[in-house]
Design an enzyme around this catalytic site. Structure first.
Site, PDB file in Angstrom:
ATOM      1  CE1 TYR A  92      -7.664  -5.542   0.789  1.00 47.06           C
ATOM      2  CE2 TYR A  92      -6.903  -6.683   2.754  1.00 47.06           C
ATOM      3  CZ  TYR A  92      -6.650  -5.839   1.685  1.00 47.06           C
ATOM      4  OH  TYR A  92      -5.403  -5.317   1.531  1.00 47.06           O
TER       5      TYR A  92
ATOM      6  CB  CYS B 134      -0.197  -4.129  -0.020  1.00 50.57           C
ATOM      7  SG  CYS B 134      -0.106  -2.472   0.640  1.00 50.57           S
ATOM      8  CG  HIS B 135      -2.093  -7.290  -1.769  1.00 52.11           C
ATOM      9  ND1 HIS B 135      -2.233  -5.986  -2.096  1.00 52.11           N
ATOM     10  CD2 HIS B 135      -3.105  -7.588  -0.933  1.00 52.11           C
ATOM     11  CE1 HIS B 135      -3.307  -5.495  -1.484  1.00 52.11           C
ATOM     12  NE2 HIS B 135      -3.853  -6.449  -0.776  1.00 52.11           N
ATOM     13  N   GLY B 136       2.549  -8.665  -1.377  1.00 51.72           N
ATOM     14  CA  GLY B 136       3.707  -9.518  -1.607  1.00 51.72           C
ATOM     15  C   GLY B 136       4.263  -9.581  -3.017  1.00 51.72           C
TER      16      GLY B 136
ATOM     17  N   PRO C 240       1.175 -10.973  -7.102  1.00 51.13           N
ATOM     18  CG  PRO C 240      -0.288  -9.893  -5.635  1.00 51.13           C
ATOM     19  CD  PRO C 240       1.060 -10.559  -5.707  1.00 51.13           C
TER      20      PRO C 240
END
Lengths: 425, 179
Positions: free
Chosen positions: A296, B143-145, B158
Site C-alpha cells: 500500500y 484517502c489520498h488528498g 493524485p
C-alpha cells in the site's frame, strides 16, 4: 534426494495395497524415511507451521460458512450472530480472523528465511516460484475474506483494490464493472467474493502439493547452503527428527496464536470494521490489513495512478525472477559477508514501508520550516531501495563479493573436524 | 507408431487444423457464459436510472442521492461558487473542462449554472470526497488528498480526472432524472 524407496510393506494387507495404490510408500518416503539435512535450524520449521495454518483456516472457514450469509443486508448481522449466538462462534471466528495474520507472519518468516539462505537458487527455482504463487493466492484469499464481514473497512478496502484494476488502460473500466457485477461494490460483489474465498484455499492446497513435490525432488536446502554429499553422514530421517522439531516449532507458534485469540483478538484488526458498510461515507483513514501495508505504501508513493498500480504489482512480480537476478553462486548469507548486511537493510526497508503504509501520507516526520520530510517522501526513498535491492544490488553483489570458504560437507559444518578425522583415518 | 511424413501439407493436416479450430471456438463459446455471468445482471441494470426532486435544496447546500450504489452530489451553487468556478484558467487544469461543460440546460434551454451534479467518487481510487472542504471549498478526498474545486474539477493530488458528471436531464425546474 528422492532416490530409492526404502519402504517394505509390513504385512499381507500392505503388500496387497502397495501393488495397487502405493500410498503408504509415498507417505513413508515423503515423511518418514525422507532424508533431512542434519543441520536444519528452527527457521526450517515454518514449512510445517504454514501447513498447520492452512489446515486451521480451512477447518474454521468451513464451519464459519455454515453460519455466514453473503448478502449486503445480512452479512454484517450474520457475523455478529456468529459472535454472540453460535456456540463457540466467537472462538471460531477469532481463530479464523487472527489465523490469517498468523499465516502471514509465518509466510513472511518463511520467505525471509529463503532470502537469507538463498533457498531460491538452482536447482530450487521452481520450488521458489511455486512459493511466490502461493503467497499471491494467499493475498487474494485474505482480501476476499476481509470483505465478507461487510464493515466499513471491508467495503472501502474492496472499493480501493477493485479500483486499482480500473487504472488499466482501455479495458480497465469494463474489467472493474465485471469484477463488481454492478456499478460499484455491492451485493453481486460480496456474493462472488464469498464464492472465491471458499475456492482459493483449495487452490493454495493444490499448489502446496506441487511445492512439496518440488521440494522432495531437489531436497531441502539448509543453513550451510551446500548440497547433501553423503546421505549417511549429512542427513537424518524425517521421522522422528524433523517431525519432532517441527512439532515443537508448532507448539511455540500456537502460544503466540493463542495470545492473540484469547488476549488481544482485535489487536491486529481495524475498529472501523465493526461499523457496518456505508457506501456514502468513506472512513477518514483507510488502511489495509497489516500484511499488505508495504505494498500500500508503494502504491501511494507514486504520484501517477497507473504507475502506482504497476509498481505495487511489480514489487511482488519481481520475486518470480529473483533466482536469475542474484548472480552469486553461494547460497547461504553465512558465507556472504556483504549480502548478509544488505539482507538486514532490506528487512528494515520492508518494515519501513509497512510503517509508511499505516500512516497518513502527509504526516510530517522531520519538520523543516512550514513543511518537511513527510511519509510520502520516506515511502519514495524506501520504494526505490526496494527495487534497487533486486535490480542493482543482487546482480552486482554476486560479482564483487568475496565469499567465505564453504564447509566441506553438511556433517563438517555441524561437527567441524569430522572430515579431517576421516581424511587421516 | 507409424510415422507419417510428407513435404506438402496433406488433407489430414487440414482436418487436424479444422478440427482444432472448431474445438477452440466450441470451448470459447462454452466459456463465455461463465465469464459474462459476472457482468451486471438485469436486476442491477433495471435500477440504472432515478428521478429526484431538487426543489428543497437551498442555495449553498448539497444533497447526496444514491444512484447505481454510488453517491451523487447535487449541489445548489451560490453566485460566488459559480464565479469561482468560471474564473479559472482552463488551460492550467490537469483535466481541462470549462464550468459550462459541466452543467446542463434546463427545460427552458438555458444553462442551469446553479446546479452542479457529480458522482461523489474520487477518480483516484474510489473514496467519497468530503464536500465544502479543501483549498477551493469544493471537495476534498480524505484517502489520498485529492482536491476538487466548486465545479468538481481536480486541482491537486493524485486523482487523474474531474469528478464524473453522470448522464442526467432536467425533467422540470425542480426535478432531474439521473441515468
Amino acid at each position: 534426494m528422492s532416490g530409492e524407496s526404502t519402504y517394505t510393506p509390513a504385512n499381507g494387507f500392505t503388500r496387497w495395497l502397495d501393488a495397487r495404490l502405493p500410498i503408504l510408500r509415498l507417505v513413508n518416503d515423503s515423511f518418514v524415511d525422507y532424508p533431512t539435512p542434519k543441520n536444519l535450524n528452527y527457521w526450517w520449521t515454518f514449512g510445517a507451521i504454514l501447513s498447520l495454518c492452512l489446515a486451521v483456516q480451512i477447518v474454521t472457514g468451513i464451519v464459519l460458512a455454515m453460519h455466514y450469509v453473503p448478502t449486503t443486508e445480512l452479512a454484517f448481522a450474520s457475523v455478529e450472530h456468529i459472535m454472540r449466538d453460535v456456540n463457540y462462534g466467537w472462538l471460531i471466528r477469532y481463530v479464523h480472523a487472527n489465523g490469517a495474520s498468523m499465516f502471514f507472519i509465518a509466510v513472511y518468516i518463511h520467505m525471509f528465511r529463503g532470502l537469507y539462505y538463498g533457498s531460491y537458487k538452482a536447482p530450487r527455482e521452481v520450488l521458489w516460484i511455486l512459493g511466490v504463487l502461493i503467497y499471491l493466492l494467499m493475498m487474494a484469499t485474505a482480501f476476499f475474506g476481509y470483505v465478507l464481514p461487510w464493515g466499513q473497512m471491508s467495503f472501502w478496502g474492496a472499493t480501493v483494490i477493485t479500483n486499482l484494476f480500473g487504472a488499466i488502460p482501455v479495458v480497465g473500466e469494463a474489467l472493474r464493472t465485471w469484477l463488481w457485477g454492478g456499478f460499484s461494490v455491492g451485493d453481486p460483489t460480496l456474493n462472488r467474493f464469498f464464492s472465491l474465498h471458499y475456492l482459493f484455499p483449495f487452490l493454495i492446497a493444490g499448489v502446496v502439493v506441487l511445492h512439496v513435490w518440488a521440494l522432495h525432488v531437489t531436497g531441502q536446502g539448509n543453513p550451510a547452503g551446500i548440497e547433501v554429499k553423503d546421505p549417511k553422514k549429512d542427513t537424518v530421517p524425517f521421522t522422528p527428527y524433523a517431525t519432532i522439531k517441527d512439532g515443537f516449532g508448532m507448539v511455540l507458534f500456537l502460544i503466540l496464536f493463542a495470545y492473540f485469540v484469547f488476549y488481544n483478538p482485535n489487536g491486529l484488526g481495524e475498529p472501523d470494521n465493526y461499523e457496518i458498510a456505508n457506501p456514502l461515507k468513506t472512513p477518514a483513514h483507510i488502511v489495509p490489513e497489516w500484511y499488505l501495508l508495504p505494498f500500500y505504501a508503494i502504491l501511494r508513493a507514486v504520484p501517477d495512478k497507473l504507475g502506482g498500480v504497476i509498481l505495487m504489482f511489480g514489487a511482488i512480480a519481481i520475486l518470480f525472477v529473483l533466482p536469475w537476478l542474484d548472480t552469486s553462486k553461494v547460497r547461504s548469507a553465512r558465507f556472504r559477508p556483504l549480502y548478509k548486511q544488505f539482507f538486514w537493510i532490506f528487512v528494515a526497508v520492508c518494515l519501513g514501508l509497512g510503517y509508511c503504509g499505516g500512516q497518513t501520507p502527509d504526516k510530517i516526520l522531520i519538520h523543516v520550516g512550514d513543511g518537511g520530510f513527510d511519509v510520502t517522501d520516506l515511502s519514495r526513498i524506501l520504494t526505490i531501495y526496494y527495487f534497487a535491492h533486486f535490480i542493482v544490488l543482487l546482480p552486482v553483489l554476486g560479482l564483487v563479493e568475496k565469499p567465505k570458504p564453504l564447509p566441506a560437507s553438511i556433517a563438517d559444518s555441524v561437527l567441524p573436524g569430522t572430515r579431517q578425522d576421516q581424511a587421516t583415518s | 507408431m507409424a510415422e507419417i511424413h510428407a513435404d506438402e501439407p496433406t488433407r489430414r493436416d487440414f482436418l487436424y487444423v479444422a478440427t482444432g479450430s472448431l474445438a477452440a471456438v466450441g470451448v470459447a463459446s462454452a466459456v463465455w457464459p461463465l465469464i459474462d455471468q459476472m457482468n451486471p445482471d438485469a436486476s442491477v441494470l433495471a435500477l440504472a436510472s432515478i428521478e429526484v426532486d431538487i426543489s428543497n435544496i437551498p442555495v449553498g447546500q448539497e444533497t447526496t442521492f444514491k444512484w447505481r450504489g454510488k453517491p451523487v452530489f447535487v449541489r445548489h451553487r451560490s453566485e460566488e461558487e459559480i464565479a469561482a468556478a468560471e474564473s479559472v484558467d482552463v488551460a492550467s487544469l490537469p483535466d481541462p473542462q470549462t464550468d459550462d461543460e459541466r452543467v446542463r440546460t434546463g427545460p427552458d434551454g438555458e444553462l442551469e449554472r446553479q446546479w452542479l451534479v457529480v458522482i461523489g467518487i474520487c477518480t483516484h481510487l474510489g473514496c467519497v470526497p468530503l464536500s465544502y472542504k479543501g483549498e477551493y471549498d469544493g471537495y476534498f478526498c480524505p484517502c489520498h488528498g485529492s482536491v476538487y474545486d466548486t465545479s468538481g474539477r481536480i486541482r491537486k493530488g493524485p486523482a487523474p480526472l474531474n469528478l464524473e458528471v453522470p448522464p442526467y436531464e432536467f425533467v422540470s425546474d425542480t426535478k432531474i432524472k439521473i441515468g
